[in-house]
Design a protein around this motif. Structure first.
Motif, mmCIF file in Angstrom:
data_model
loop_
_atom_site.group_PDB
_atom_site.id
_atom_site.type_symbol
_atom_site.label_atom_id
_atom_site.label_comp_id
_atom_site.label_asym_id
_atom_site.label_seq_id
_atom_site.Cartn_x
_atom_site.Cartn_y
_atom_site.Cartn_z
ATOM 1 N N GLY A 93 0.807 -1.215 0.000
ATOM 2 C CA GLY A 93 0.000 0.000 0.000
ATOM 3 C C GLY A 93 0.839 1.263 0.000
ATOM 4 O O GLY A 93 0.431 2.291 0.558
ATOM 5 N N GLY A 648 -0.884 -5.280 6.602
ATOM 6 C CA GLY A 648 -1.800 -5.255 5.473
ATOM 7 C C GLY A 648 -2.624 -6.526 5.417
ATOM 8 O O GLY A 648 -2.167 -7.601 5.821
ATOM 9 N N SER A 660 -9.001 -4.431 0.433
ATOM 10 C CA SER A 660 -7.753 -4.488 1.189
ATOM 11 C C SER A 660 -7.678 -3.348 2.190
ATOM 12 O O SER A 660 -8.349 -2.319 2.057
ATOM 13 N N ASN A 662 -4.442 -1.384 4.524
ATOM 14 C CA ASN A 662 -3.031 -1.263 4.871
ATOM 15 C C ASN A 662 -2.857 -0.238 5.979
ATOM 16 O O ASN A 662 -3.519 0.806 5.976
#
Length: 696
Positions: A93, A648, A660, A662
């Motif tokens: 990220g 993450g 996702s 992070n």
């Protein structure tokens, strides 16, 4: 580019932001249209081990590009090289260049904490010069913060590299490799939100444009709007890059890239009074109405090559760039009791330049020895303006800050216009005995002419640099998967008009191992490098002068590996840095400022297949820094050792859609990254970023 930048206010714009937002909204329709007029699919297959896979699919690179100047298998290169692929950038990220380099051996980031006007990083204790597709951008300190989303990979070349790239410091160089059109249909889009309040959308898609597949395009862009960690900050950006590639034959390729960067990204902190511990997210001693940092740049690049099919290949790169930037702060300038003293500072600059490189590569066999010869020429021309302002600002109370507003004017103390012309010729020769012994030598000569107009003093100064640099390396491949090497290389940096250039050299020994049957690369190196004619400003004459030498002896260890469901990136560096000569300043024997002795990092992740609807990946990273002094005298203070944890997690909602999260600095570790003079600048705090992405 036509626009006016004021040192007394920030700018607003929305047209490009609206265009990109509309583009992202039209993506589903575009995907449908592509299905309706679908061309034959191009299937890219990686080996079972993943070696040689595209940068978007693996964290382990096997080759380097360096704009064609030092290309080939990493095992064969007699130098320490690290590659951060787009897959690794995405997995961690990383949305700044400093975050991209956080897990690279020899690299130190965040040396100035919350002052994020530039991409602050060093390699092996020295400032790193940056390049894009093999052509010089400049020093990272004072340069434009680059957008990582524009690049397929980031290549880090450690050690002196002037014989390859030209201007560079002895610690190393960084080459950004632009995303270019592919001979296939692909696409991705994402939207994200951060805990600091920034929202972002981005796209990266392309396709072939004709039935023959000889013409393809690629569009990459993002829009970001929001804030950073500190009060009264901004984190606004519009970036768009378009590319067109023409491949009339298998031997010829021509790519044109056009990109535009428009950023209002205010770091948000003019520092904190020394000796206190303030909350980063709620305390501000600057001036809200005088707190801005803007950048606007347009770049056009042309990259081409033609293979004559008899071992001869012609390549060239040309880049035109037009940029402008502005900046204004109310800095903390010390305290008197409960009174915080402040000072206004502003700058306003422009830069317009063109740089081009053409080289000819010839591969043949001489008496059974494989020979590769590269000869090239490089030329550049640029014109830059730089205006700077400084003046006293109203003081405010430490316990109850009351802001006074932006000043009506700030005194100008510098107004410069600089023209620079450069030419270079270079030669590189490699001899390969049965892929067992590989010897390489490089020579380059640079001519750099600089003319500087001081518009306040009404004076003109001119200077010329004519310098030859070289490198020599030998690689011995013990097995096809294990190589050892030794090298010697030189560097040169013009220090300004009327001053001798800064020169460097490095000796290095190293080993690289890529175990057969795996997708992994392990590397270790030891080195001894030095830099002489280091330039500082004489406090009496206020003129630049060479004052000494710094030497760094060190060790770099690095590993990148993919083992089944596990990915691993790890590094450790030891730097024994010492000021060997320092004029009359009395710093001989000291450690140079901002250079730690120990830095280490590790990022590991695991993927669980078919958890519910899709795959689940969890990653955890840790970064250690042994601490450093703030200045060369080692008396202004130092930061102690610190340990930062990142994390993450991603989950595939469908085969092509991923959610996702992070986190950088998971435990919100805090230290003074730079300070000890008039103010302290704290390290970056915890940030959480949620992202939803889709590929097609």
């Amino acid at each position: 580019m036509s626009r006016t930048l004021s040192p007394f206010g920030s700018r607003r714009r929305s047209s490009l932001r609206s265009v990109l937002l509309c583009c992202s909204a039209l993506l589903p329709g575009l995907a449908v249209a592509q299905d309706r007029y679908q061309l034959d699919d191009v299937i890219l297959e990686a080996s079972d081990e993943g070696a040689g896979a595209p940068d978007s699919q693996t964290i382990v690179a096997t080759e380097i590009t360096a704009g064609g100047k030092m290309s080939g298998d990493i095992l064969d290169i007699p130098a320490s090289v690290s590659v951060v692929t787009s897959e690794e950038i995405s997995a961690r990220g990383a949305d700044t260049i400093e975050e991209v380099l956080n897990y690279t051996s020899g690299a130190t980031t965040d040396g100035y904490g919350a002052d994020d006007r530039f991409d602050y990083f060093s390699i092996r204790g020295f400032e790193a010069y940056t390049y894009r597709d093999g052509l010089l951008l400049g020093a990272n300190f004072g340069g434009i913060r680059e957008e990582p989303f524009a690049f397929e990979r980031v290549e880090v070349f450690k050690g002196a590299n002037s014989a390859t790239f030209g201007v560079s410091d002895p610690g190393g160089s960084v080459n950004y490799v632009s995303k270019k059109p592919r001979a296939e249909r692909f696409g991705s889009a994402y939207t994200s939100v951060s805990s600091f309040g920034s929202t972002e959308v981005g796209v990266d898609f392309g396709d072939v444009l004709n039935k023959e597949g000889s013409l393809s395009y690629r569009i990459t862009g993002l829009v970001r709007e929001g804030e950073l960690e500190y009060p009264y900050s901004e984190n606004d950006e519009v970036f768009v890059q378009g590319g067109l590639t023409w491949r009339p034959t298998d031997a010829t390729e021509l790519t044109v890239l056009v990109d535009h960067l428009d950023r209002d990204s205010v770091p948000g902190s003019g520092g904190f009074p020394i000796g206190y511990d303030f909350d980063r997210s709620s305390t501000f001693f600057g001036e809200p109405d005088y707190n801005y940092r803007g950048t606007e740049r347009t770049t056009v690049s042309v990259i081409g090559s033609h293979d004559f099919s008899n071992g001869l290949k012609l390549s060239g790169t040309l880049r035109f760039s037009d940029s402008a930037d502005d900046f204004g702060y109310a800095y903390v300038a010390g305290t008197s009791g409960t009174t915080v003293n402040r000072a206004f500072f502003a700058s306003d600059g422009t830069n317009e330049g063109v740089i081009g490189d053409v080289n000819l590569r010839y591969e043949t066999f001489i008496g059974g020895v494989e020979s590769t010869t590269l000869v090239g020429i490089e030329a550049s021309q640029s014109e830059a303006s730089d205006m700077r302002y400084y003046g006293a600002a109203p003081s405010i109370d430490l316990t109850n800050p009351v802001y006074t507003g932006a000043p009506t004017s700030v005194p100008m103390y510098a107004s410069l216009r600089t023209e620079t012309e450069g030419q270079a010729i270079y030669l590189q020769q490699e001899l390969n005995w049965s892929d067992k012994f590989i010897a390489s030598v490089g020579l380059r000569h640079d001519w750099i002419d600089t003319t500087e107009w001081d518009r306040l003093a009404g004076t003109v100064e001119s200077g010329s640099v004519s310098a030859t640099t070289g490198r020599l390396g030998l690689t011995y491949k013990i097995t096809p998967d294990l190589s050892v090497y030794g090298s010697y290389a030189q560097s040169v940096v013009p220090a300004g008009t009327g001053v001798e250039p800064e020169e460097g050299e490095q000796y290095e020994l190293g080993v690289k191992w890529r175990p057969q049957g795996t997708n992994a690369l392990f590397a270790a190196s030891v080195y001894d490098l030095s830099k002489t004619n280091i330039t500082r400003t004489n406090p009496v004459t206020l003129l630049s002068e060479p004052i000494g030498e710094v030497r760094v002896r060190g060790l770099d260890l690095e590993a990148k590996a993919e083992f089944g469901s596990y990915d691993l990136t790890a590094s450790y560096s030891f730097l024994d840095a010492e000021i060997v000569e320092n004029g009359t300043s009395g710093n001989v024997g000291n450690t140079p400022g901002l250079v730690p002795t120990h830095i280490a990092s590790i990022w590991a992740s695991r993927t669980w297949d078919n958890v519910g609807a899709g795959d689940l990946t969890v990653g955890l990273g840790a970064r250690y820094n042994g601490g450093y002094y703030y200045d060369d005298s080692n008396t202004a203070g130092e930061t102690g050792s610190f340990f930062v944890v990142d994390a993450g997690v991603s989950y595939d909602l469908t085969e092509k859609t991923t959610l996702s999260a992070n986190v950088t600095n998971l435990f919100d570790e805090k230290h003074v990254a730079y300070g000890g003079f008039y103010a302290d600048f704290y390290s970056p705090g915890r940030e959480v970023q949620l992202k939803l992405s889709h590929k097609w």
